[in-house]
Design an enzyme around this catalytic site. Structure first.
Site, PDB file in Angstrom:
ATOM      1  CE  LYS A 161      -4.207   1.662   2.264  1.00  0.00           C
ATOM      2  NZ  LYS A 161      -5.027   1.757   1.063  1.00  0.00           N
TER       3      LYS A 161
HETATM    4  N1  PPE Z   1      -7.632  -1.929  -2.861  1.00  0.00           N
HETATM    5  C1  PPE Z   1      -7.085  -0.700  -2.839  1.00  0.00           C
HETATM    6  C2  PPE Z   1      -6.360  -0.221  -4.026  1.00  0.00           C
HETATM    7  C3  PPE Z   1      -7.208   0.078  -1.679  1.00  0.00           C
HETATM    8  O1  PPE Z   1      -6.656   1.275  -1.646  1.00  0.00           O
HETATM    9  C4  PPE Z   1      -7.928  -0.415  -0.576  1.00  0.00           C
HETATM   10  C5  PPE Z   1      -8.090   0.420   0.661  1.00  0.00           C
HETATM   11  C6  PPE Z   1      -8.488  -1.713  -0.651  1.00  0.00           C
HETATM   12  C7  PPE Z   1      -8.316  -2.433  -1.815  1.00  0.00           C
HETATM   13  C8  PPE Z   1      -9.211  -2.340   0.510  1.00  0.00           C
HETATM   14  O2  PPE Z   1      -8.305  -2.670   1.528  1.00  0.00           O
HETATM   15  P1  PPE Z   1      -8.730  -2.685   3.070  1.00  0.00           P
HETATM   16  O3  PPE Z   1      -8.978  -1.284   3.473  1.00  0.00           O
HETATM   17  O4  PPE Z   1      -7.567  -3.293   3.758  1.00  0.00           O
HETATM   18  O5  PPE Z   1      -9.958  -3.516   3.160  1.00  0.00           O
HETATM   19  N2  PPE Z   1      -8.221   1.817   0.413  1.00  0.00           N
HETATM   20  C9  PPE Z   1      -7.974   2.745   1.480  1.00  0.00           C
HETATM   21  C10 PPE Z   1      -7.774   4.144   0.973  1.00  0.00           C
HETATM   22  C11 PPE Z   1      -8.902   4.781   0.293  1.00  0.00           C
HETATM   23  C12 PPE Z   1      -8.602   6.227  -0.053  1.00  0.00           C
HETATM   24  O6  PPE Z   1      -9.302   6.801  -0.887  1.00  0.00           O
HETATM   25  O7  PPE Z   1      -7.669   6.824   0.519  1.00  0.00           O
HETATM   26  C13 PPE Z   1      -9.044   2.632   2.550  1.00  0.00           C
HETATM   27  O8  PPE Z   1     -10.118   2.107   2.309  1.00  0.00           O
HETATM   28  O9  PPE Z   1      -8.765   3.091   3.665  1.00  0.00           O
END
Ligand code: PPE
Length: 308
Positions: A161
């Protein structure tokens, strides 16, 4: 219009709490020029039993894994970072919030090689309601397949990330908005469904859940993992496999999962109605279950909740 961040409160910055407005970065910081940082998005929920951070350990573990993939050394132990995260919530008097820890190469010199750059680290927390709007959780959103492919594991370590990776997401979001949709769905380099710009994706067909696996260039989401566990514990079969566009379009239900997005139904993709064009039954059940769990109403999953 998107709501502006607050300007009051304290931000943890390199080991100390500073005033919100003082948490600044130099314009020549390495992370600003080259996107060389890693971060997390974590939610804290207010419950009848107090405030709890959802799956804090997993988020902190992922942040360190992201850092390792970029050889970025976070100058704190996981334990120190977890304590700082909890302290940030407490000091700001927040009962429910979104928490954003970030570590990035700071100010020293420019040039791609980050060697000798300090690693700066910050944690902010603020109230953040629904990501895609209150309506979205109930009625679902309208998505489009992006022409921008999700970054490929041969180019970048997609499971990290990392801040720079989000330029890929930004292009997909802007393109979707410009074309009048709420959110994008990105395909991987092989043309299989990957994920949203900030969410993982699930399809439901004949009461079985399908979601793209690690090899489809996804960020391994912690909400995704929670949904898989909750669905299986409820008695649903969950299959992680390459998912095609047509499988999404012909699914009974499709939904996004993510920390910010939580569990959000998708009611339409490229003007094709999904199922009945509203939150489906299985999505509704998983969503209810998810909200019960994060609100400490399910004894069985209390291990996922970290008291503040
Ligand atoms: N894919 C991506 C690309 C992503 O950024 C997130 C989280 C997820 C999947 C889901 O992961 P999880 O939160 O562990 O279930 N995206 C973060 C950032 C969003 C933003 O706009 O900034 C979030 O949901 O916190």
């Amino acid at each position: 219009m998107v709501e502006r961040l607050p300007e009051e409160g304290k931000i943890w910055y390199n080991g100390e709490f500073v005033d919100w407005k003082e948490a600044k970065v130099h314009v020549l910081a390495h992370g600003l020029h080259y996107g060389s940082g890693v971060f997390e998005g974590i939610r804290c929920y207010a419950t009848e039993k107090g405030s709890f951070i959802f799956r804090l350990n997993e988020h902190v573990n992922r942040m360190y894994r992201s850092a390792e993939l970029y050889k970025l050394k976070i100058p704190y132990s996981k334990e120190e970072l977890k304590n700082a995260i909890k302290e940030t919530v407490r000091i700001n008097g927040l009962d429910a919030c979104y928490i954003r820890p970030i570590a990035f190469y700071g100010y020293h010199h420019l040039g791609v090689n980050p060697e000798s750059c300090p690693v700066d680290c910050a944690i902010a927390a603020w109230r953040w309601g629904t990501y895609l709007g209150e309506e979205a959780l109930e009625n679902g959103i309208r998505c489009t397949f992006s022409s921008w492919r999700r970054i490929d594991p041969n180019t970048l370590p997609v499971m990290a990330k990392a801040t720079g990776h989000y330029l890929n997401s930004l292009l997909a979001v802007l393109d979707a908005k410009e074309r009048g949709f709420d959110e994008a769905i990105m395909l991987d380099n092989n043309g299989y469904v990957a994920e949203g710009p900030g969410e993982n994706i699930f399809a439901v067909k004949n009461a079985t859940l399908y979601t793209p696996a690690a090899e489809s260039s996804i960020l391994p989401g912690i909400t995704r993992d929670s949904v898989i566990v909750l669905a299986r514990d409820t008695g649903y079969e969950v299959v992680e496999k390459p998912v095609t566009k047509e499988e999404l379009l012909s699914a009974d239900e499709v939904f996004f999962s993510g920390t910010a997005a939580e569990v959000s139904p998708i009611r339409e993709i490229d003007n094709v109605t999904i199922g009945e064009g509203k939150r489906g039954e299985v999505t509704g059940e998983i969503q209810r279950k998810f909200f019960d769990v994060v609100h400490a109403k399910e004894e069985r999953y209390m291990r996922w909740l970290e008291p503040v």
